[in-house]
Design a protein around this motif. Structure first.
Motif, short mmCIF file in Angstrom:
data_model
loop_
_atom_site.label_atom_id
_atom_site.label_comp_id
_atom_site.label_asym_id
_atom_site.label_seq_id
_atom_site.Cartn_x
_atom_site.Cartn_y
_atom_site.Cartn_z
N HIS A 1 -16.44 45.56 46.73
CA HIS A 1 -17.28 46.65 47.19
C HIS A 1 -16.65 47.99 46.88
N ASP A 2 -17.42 49.03 47.11
CA ASP A 2 -16.95 50.39 46.97
C ASP A 2 -16.11 50.72 48.18
N LEU A 3 -14.81 50.73 48.01
CA LEU A 3 -13.91 50.91 49.16
C LEU A 3 -14.01 52.31 49.74
N THR A 4 -14.23 53.30 48.90
CA THR A 4 -14.25 54.69 49.36
C THR A 4 -15.30 54.91 50.43
N ASN A 5 -16.49 54.36 50.23
CA ASN A 5 -17.61 54.64 51.12
C ASN A 5 -17.93 53.50 52.07
N ASN A 6 -17.10 52.44 52.06
CA ASN A 6 -17.41 51.28 52.88
C ASN A 6 -17.11 51.49 54.36
N SER A 7 -16.04 52.23 54.67
CA SER A 7 -15.64 52.41 56.06
C SER A 7 -14.66 53.58 56.13
N PRO A 8 -14.46 54.15 57.32
CA PRO A 8 -13.44 55.20 57.47
C PRO A 8 -12.06 54.71 57.06
#
Length: 266
Positions: free
Chosen positions: A98-105
């Motif tokens: 997944h897109d780690l940047t926008n997945n969670s704080p």
């Protein structure tokens, strides 16, 4: 190709010509790729990831993945050994790319920590580099835990989900000597009796499993020769009594922590 090391964490630049080879050389790693310029897509059997410039994607290199880039693509690849993440997260195989940047704080924090740590240009074997690497791995583990448990496992039953959640909480808190079973049960949302029942299905208890993981992590840290003292390893794994740590470590592995550290340094 310039490769930068932070202890076990390695980073190197990518271009269209080099990206196709990264999966073959990193089967035992979890990979993070940051798109710095151009276009990138990671194609899987059931989905496609197309990060924006500045975003990071994360995936297991042992699974079949194919990449597509456009002319002018520039990126950064960071390799993290799966065995190190596995000491901090109970179900590493459950996370989907997944897109780690926008997945969670926590994912966003992990990305910033990686970028800023690499800008320091530290010696890869320095104590500071190893401490930063451990902080990066801890942040990634927390982000992956969010990915698995905030969104919810798709295939696990409720009991299995609670058990894996409890294990991940324990792994994330191995360095906390105050972590106890009541706290874990409260975070999972079950009673102490229920938590004991869940672990009993695996012929163990929550307490026994927790201390076994602390010993396993301490062994990994000592074998990695992280330019730190045995007392540092003990503290980082939740042991406050160093003589007790040495005794139980030797009982479990047949060698003292100091001897293992010295052997790894040869």
């Amino acid at each position: 190709m310039h490769i930068q090391h932070l202890g076990p964490v390695r980073a190197y630049p990518l271009c269209s010509e080099s990206i196709s080879a990264i999966g073959r050389s990193a089967q035992n790693d979890v990979l993070l790729i940051r798109l710095d310029r151009g276009f990138l897509s990671l194609n899987l059997a059931d989905r496609q990831l197309c990060p924006a410039v500045g975003d990071w994607i994360i995936f297991d290199a042992s699974f079949h993945n194919s990449f597509r880039t456009a002319e002018g693509f520039v990126g950064l690849c960071v390799r993290v050994p799966k065995e190190r993440l596995a000491t901090r997260i109970a179900t590493l195989t459950d996370f989907r790319p997944h897109d780690l940047t926008n997945n969670s704080p926590m994912g966003s924090l992990a990305c910033r920590l990686i970028s800023e740590s690499l800008e320091l240009r530290l010696s890869g074997d320095s104590g500071t580099a190893w401490h930063l690497a451990n902080a990066i791995i801890d942040a990634l583990a927390a982000a992956l835990n969010d990915s698995i448990y905030v969104q919810g496992p798709e295939t696990n039953g409720r009991g299995a989900s609670q058990l894996e959640r409890a294990k991940s909480i324990m792994l994330a808190g191995l360095d906390d000597p105050l972590l106890n079973i009541d706290l874990v049960a409260g975070q999972v949302g079950v009673s102490r009796r229920t938590l004991n029942r869940l672990f009993n299905a695996e012929q163990t208890t929550p307490t026994r499993w927790l201390w076994a993981q602390r010993l396993e992590r301490s062994k990994v840290m000592l074998e990695a020769r992280q330019d730190i003292r045995v007392t540092d390893v003990a503290l980082n794994c939740g042991f406050s009594d160093f003589s007790h740590f040495s005794r139980v470590f030797k009982s479990r592995f047949g060698v003292t922590p100091r001897s293992l550290l010295a052997a790894a340094d040869e």
